[in-house]
Design a protein around this motif. Structure first.
Motif, PDB file in Angstrom:
ATOM      1  N   TYR A 117       0.841  -1.191   0.000  1.00 57.63           N
ATOM      2  CA  TYR A 117       0.000   0.000   0.000  1.00 57.63           C
ATOM      3  C   TYR A 117       0.884   1.253   0.000  1.00 57.63           C
ATOM      4  CZ  TYR A 117      -3.841  -3.124   1.351  1.00 57.63           C
ATOM      5  OH  TYR A 117      -4.783  -4.119   1.395  1.00 57.63           O
ATOM      6  N   TYR A 118       0.347   2.282  -0.560  1.00 57.13           N
ATOM      7  CA  TYR A 118       1.019   3.592  -0.588  1.00 57.13           C
ATOM      8  C   TYR A 118       0.203   4.552   0.280  1.00 57.13           C
ATOM      9  CZ  TYR A 118       2.664   8.112  -2.301  1.00 57.13           C
ATOM     10  OH  TYR A 118       3.153   9.396  -2.385  1.00 57.13           O
ATOM     11  N   PHE A 119       0.901   5.306   1.167  1.00 54.93           N
ATOM     12  CA  PHE A 119       0.245   6.277   2.038  1.00 54.93           C
ATOM     13  C   PHE A 119       0.967   7.624   1.933  1.00 54.93           C
ATOM     14  CE2 PHE A 119      -0.692   2.182   3.946  1.00 54.93           C
ATOM     15  CZ  PHE A 119      -2.054   2.262   4.185  1.00 54.93           C
ATOM     16  N   ARG A 120       0.175   8.744   2.073  1.00 54.33           N
ATOM     17  CA  ARG A 120       0.738  10.097   2.023  1.00 54.33           C
ATOM     18  C   ARG A 120      -0.113  10.975   2.927  1.00 54.33           C
ATOM     19  NH1 ARG A 120       4.032  13.402  -0.889  1.00 54.33           N
ATOM     20  NH2 ARG A 120       3.388  15.586  -1.032  1.00 54.33           N
ATOM     21  N   TYR A 121       0.545  11.942   3.611  1.00 50.90           N
ATOM     22  CA  TYR A 121      -0.190  12.876   4.456  1.00 50.90           C
ATOM     23  C   TYR A 121       0.487  14.240   4.377  1.00 50.90           C
ATOM     24  CZ  TYR A 121       3.551  11.959   7.848  1.00 50.90           C
ATOM     25  OH  TYR A 121       4.800  11.800   8.474  1.00 50.90           O
ATOM     26  N   THR A 122      -0.275  15.300   4.698  1.00 53.38           N
ATOM     27  CA  THR A 122       0.215  16.688   4.780  1.00 53.38           C
ATOM     28  C   THR A 122      -0.449  17.328   6.008  1.00 53.38           C
ATOM     29  OG1 THR A 122       0.497  16.898   2.377  1.00 53.38           O
ATOM     30  CG2 THR A 122       0.317  18.929   3.665  1.00 53.38           C
ATOM     31  N   VAL A 123       0.398  18.031   6.824  1.00 54.20           N
ATOM     32  CA  VAL A 123      -0.098  18.688   8.041  1.00 54.20           C
ATOM     33  C   VAL A 123       0.245  20.161   7.943  1.00 54.20           C
ATOM     34  CG1 VAL A 123       0.028  18.783  10.559  1.00 54.20           C
ATOM     35  CG2 VAL A 123       0.181  16.571   9.375  1.00 54.20           C
ATOM     36  N   TRP A 124      -0.708  21.025   8.317  1.00 52.37           N
ATOM     37  CA  TRP A 124      -0.553  22.470   8.167  1.00 52.37           C
ATOM     38  C   TRP A 124      -0.647  23.129   9.553  1.00 52.37           C
ATOM     39  CZ3 TRP A 124      -4.862  26.411   7.124  1.00 52.37           C
ATOM     40  CH2 TRP A 124      -4.330  27.664   6.766  1.00 52.37           C
ATOM     41  N   GLY A 125       0.286  24.079   9.825  1.00 55.68           N
ATOM     42  CA  GLY A 125       0.297  24.797  11.091  1.00 55.68           C
ATOM     43  C   GLY A 125       0.503  26.293  10.871  1.00 55.68           C
ATOM     44  N   VAL A 126      -0.260  27.128  11.604  1.00 54.92           N
ATOM     45  CA  VAL A 126      -0.187  28.584  11.415  1.00 54.92           C
ATOM     46  C   VAL A 126      -0.015  29.346  12.741  1.00 54.92           C
ATOM     47  CG1 VAL A 126      -1.543  28.537   9.295  1.00 54.92           C
ATOM     48  CG2 VAL A 126      -2.723  28.712  11.502  1.00 54.92           C
ATOM     49  N   SER A 127      -0.057  28.672  13.835  1.00 51.68           N
ATOM     50  CA  SER A 127       0.084  29.392  15.119  1.00 51.68           C
ATOM     51  C   SER A 127       1.528  29.858  15.317  1.00 51.68           C
ATOM     52  CB  SER A 127      -0.319  28.476  16.277  1.00 51.68           C
ATOM     53  OG  SER A 127      -1.696  28.122  16.158  1.00 51.68           O
ATOM     54  N   THR A 128       1.683  31.091  15.811  1.00 54.36           N
ATOM     55  CA  THR A 128       3.026  31.676  15.992  1.00 54.36           C
ATOM     56  C   THR A 128       3.686  31.071  17.240  1.00 54.36           C
ATOM     57  OG1 THR A 128       2.226  33.728  15.021  1.00 54.36           O
ATOM     58  CG2 THR A 128       4.272  33.820  16.266  1.00 54.36           C
TER      59      THR A 128
END
Length: 334
Positions: free
Chosen positions: A251-262
């Motif tokens: 199986y192939y897996f991919r993820y992306t996580v986004w953060g904006v807090s200073t």
């Protein structure tokens, strides 16, 4: 002696006269004339006999053949009487035959009239039949023309039928080829179905949330990517956030996580069963858009699970633009 001879002669003359009257050949005026003549002849004979008697008185010799002559006269009279009777019978017979012939002629005339009437009727029938024959002849001619036209049409139709039969035969051959190909394709489809049954199609992709910030928490939590974009095979559960392998495979897996807090840390773990396979985090020193991502290929057994967690004290964010996502799919079964 002489007196007896004279009497006998008179008697014969009278008998002759009576026979002539009885024969029926003379009637009316002819009978009267003949009677008068007979009377004159009798008187003449009486006078002659008288003269002969007178003369014989003076003579002494008498003719010895007088009785023979009288006998001949009697015989002649008898013969004439018989002939008259025969003639009368013949006349009566002829009259009867004439009457029968007349009756036959009358019957023949009646029959001839009937035959003429029948002939006239037959002639009318013949004329009618001739008229009908002309009509039938015209009808037969028209029928013959129609038959010829039908024969020509039939020839054209037979040609078309032959062409159609050849075309049908060609189509049958092509159909046999197509059936062979179809059978081969069906076999291939069946094989693919068997392969697909053994190698199901599995793929999913989901976003985290539209609510904005998630975290921080005091303990590690499982991230529930609730915005499902694709979930073929239904191996991913948006309720638990866990992917369960339906078959053994890669199986192939991919993820992306986004953060904006200073001045905060953000990031996430990727687990295979209870083992952390990947951990990505970053520190956002300024108020800017920062994200981390990773991808990997895992060999899973049927029933293995893959999920993502948020580390304690970490904060991530997602919104309508789907900046934090989790995806995976089956490369091939084993």
């Amino acid at each position: 002696m002489r007196s007896a001879a004279v009497f006998l002669a008179l008697l014969l003359c009278l008998q002759w006269t009576w026979a002539q009257g009885e024969s029926g050949e003379v009637t009316g005026t002819d009978t009267e004339t003949e009677g008068g003549n007979r009377q004159e002849e009798v008187q003449f004979e009486i006078q002659g006999v008288g003269a002969a008697h007178d003369q014989s008185s003076s003579q002494t010799n008498i003719t010895p053949d007088i009785w023979a002559e009288l006998k001949e006269l009697r015989d002649m009279a008898i013969e004439q009487k018989v002939e008259l009777r025969n003639s009368k019978s013949k006349i009566e017979k002829l009259e009867q035959e004439n009457a029968a012939t007349q009756a036959r002629l009358t019957a023949s005339e009646s029959k001839n009239a009937v035959l003429e009437a029948r002939m006239s009727s037959y002639e009318d029938v013949v004329k009618t039949l001739q008229t009908e024959n002309k009509v039938l002849g015209a009808t037969v001619t028209a029928s013959n023309n129609k038959v010829e036209e039908l024969r020509r049409d039939n020839t054209v139709l037979e040609s078309r039928v032959n062409t159609s039969e050849n075309l049908v035969a060609e189509l049958r051959r092509e159909n046999m080829v197509l059936e062979t190909r179809m059978s081969s394709s069906e076999n291939e489809v069946a094989e693919l179905k068997r392969e697909n049954a053994d190698h199901p199609k599995v793929a999913f992709s989901a976003g985290l949330t539209d609510a904005g910030h998630v975290g921080p928490f005091n303990t590690e939590i499982t991230l529930k990517f609730s915005k499902v974009f694709t979930n073929i095979g239904q191996a991913y559960s948006p309720t638990t956030g866990i992917f369960t392998a339906p078959v053994r495979g890669v199986y192939y897996f991919r993820y992306t996580v986004w953060g904006v807090s200073t001045s905060t840390w953000f990031g996430a773990h990727l687990y295979h069963n209870e083992k952390s396979m990947a951990f990505n985090e970053d520190y956002n020193a300024e108020s800017s858009h920062v994200s981390v991502s990773n991808a990997l290929v895992l060999q899973l057994e049927k029933g293995d699970v893959v999920y993502m967690t948020l580390h304690p004290g970490r904060t991530i964010k997602d919104d309508l633009h789907n900046r934090t996502i989790f995806s995976g799919f089956l490369l091939f079964a084993l």
